[in-house]
Design an enzyme around this catalytic site. Structure first.
Site, mmCIF file in Angstrom:
data_model
loop_
_atom_site.group_PDB
_atom_site.id
_atom_site.type_symbol
_atom_site.label_atom_id
_atom_site.label_comp_id
_atom_site.label_asym_id
_atom_site.label_seq_id
_atom_site.Cartn_x
_atom_site.Cartn_y
_atom_site.Cartn_z
ATOM 1 N N GLY A 11 -42.386 8.295 30.776
ATOM 2 C CA GLY A 11 -42.438 7.723 29.459
ATOM 3 C C GLY A 11 -41.047 7.002 29.151
ATOM 4 O O GLY A 11 -40.052 7.488 29.252
ATOM 5 N N GLU A 48 -43.970 10.269 27.248
ATOM 6 C CA GLU A 48 -43.904 11.282 28.215
ATOM 7 C C GLU A 48 -45.346 11.992 28.484
ATOM 8 O O GLU A 48 -45.883 12.405 29.768
ATOM 9 C CB GLU A 48 -42.907 12.449 28.203
ATOM 10 C CG GLU A 48 -41.591 11.701 28.274
ATOM 11 C CD GLU A 48 -40.917 11.418 29.715
ATOM 12 O OE1 GLU A 48 -41.629 11.560 30.616
ATOM 13 O OE2 GLU A 48 -39.726 11.123 29.760
ATOM 14 N N ASP A 71 -39.845 14.195 34.593
ATOM 15 C CA ASP A 71 -38.523 14.385 34.241
ATOM 16 C C ASP A 71 -38.400 14.819 32.822
ATOM 17 O O ASP A 71 -37.479 14.899 32.043
ATOM 18 C CB ASP A 71 -37.638 12.948 34.445
ATOM 19 C CG ASP A 71 -38.188 11.987 33.794
ATOM 20 O OD1 ASP A 71 -38.837 12.027 32.772
ATOM 21 O OD2 ASP A 71 -37.712 10.746 33.997
ATOM 22 N N HIS A 121 -33.968 9.476 36.892
ATOM 23 C CA HIS A 121 -33.101 8.359 37.283
ATOM 24 C C HIS A 121 -32.171 8.870 38.300
ATOM 25 O O HIS A 121 -30.901 8.365 38.341
ATOM 26 C CB HIS A 121 -32.258 7.887 36.056
ATOM 27 C CG HIS A 121 -33.158 7.527 34.878
ATOM 28 N ND1 HIS A 121 -33.813 6.297 34.708
ATOM 29 C CD2 HIS A 121 -33.136 8.209 33.648
ATOM 30 C CE1 HIS A 121 -34.574 6.490 33.625
ATOM 31 N NE2 HIS A 121 -33.932 7.571 32.781
#
Length: 158
Positions: A11, A48, A71, A121
């Protein structure tokens, strides 16, 4: 032996709150399906969680073995550490995003789901793809209204 469904989710929000979006990649035995959508005003945590909900909503059958990679410590810990089940017992008192958590739990009960946290990332191509989908949706200006967020923000009014 059943095949395990792999779901990656992410998200994004431009500002918190601000425009946001989610991205989902579903992988069923190598068959890939991508989902994404943007919203005009929302939060990162909502996106998310909404990614997870929308990934589960897209399934056409129950009883699947599913691994969801995210994540978001917020999402992963809330489920894997059992916090959300305590929130249910307390009626989600003072908790954010009860609308999405309640919807998630409807789908959660239909499957065997395990959450795995992944570093965002980083070097995970599926997580990175979800990030691309989420940020593109947040930036697209083809936004929907996150009714749950806007209703809560505006005292029950849209």
């Amino acid at each position: 032996m059943s095949t395990q469904l792999i779901i990656y989710t992410d998200g994004a929000a431009r500002g918190n709150p601000g425009p946001g979006g989610y991205g989902v990649v579903l992988n069923w035995a190598g068959k890939i399906k991508e989902l994404s959508q943007g919203f005009r005003l929302t939060t990162n945590n909502r996106m998310e969680l909404m990614a997870v909900v929308e990934g589960l909503k897209a399934l056409s059958r129950d009883g699947l073995d599913i691994v969801i990679y995210s994540d978001s410590s917020y999402v992963v810990n809330s489920v894997e550490k059992g916090w959300v089940f305590d929130w249910v017992k307390k009626g989600f008192k003072d908790k954010k995003n009860p609308d999405l958590w309640k919807e998630f739990l409807l789908y959660y009960k239909r499957h065997r789901i395990k959450f795995v946290w992944v570093k965002g990332h980083a070097d995970n191509p599926w997580n990175n793809r979800c990030d691309q989908l989420a940020t593109a949706a947040a930036d697209s200006r083809h936004w929907l209204v996150d009714e749950g967020y806007e209703r809560e923000k505006n005292g029950g009014m849209l």
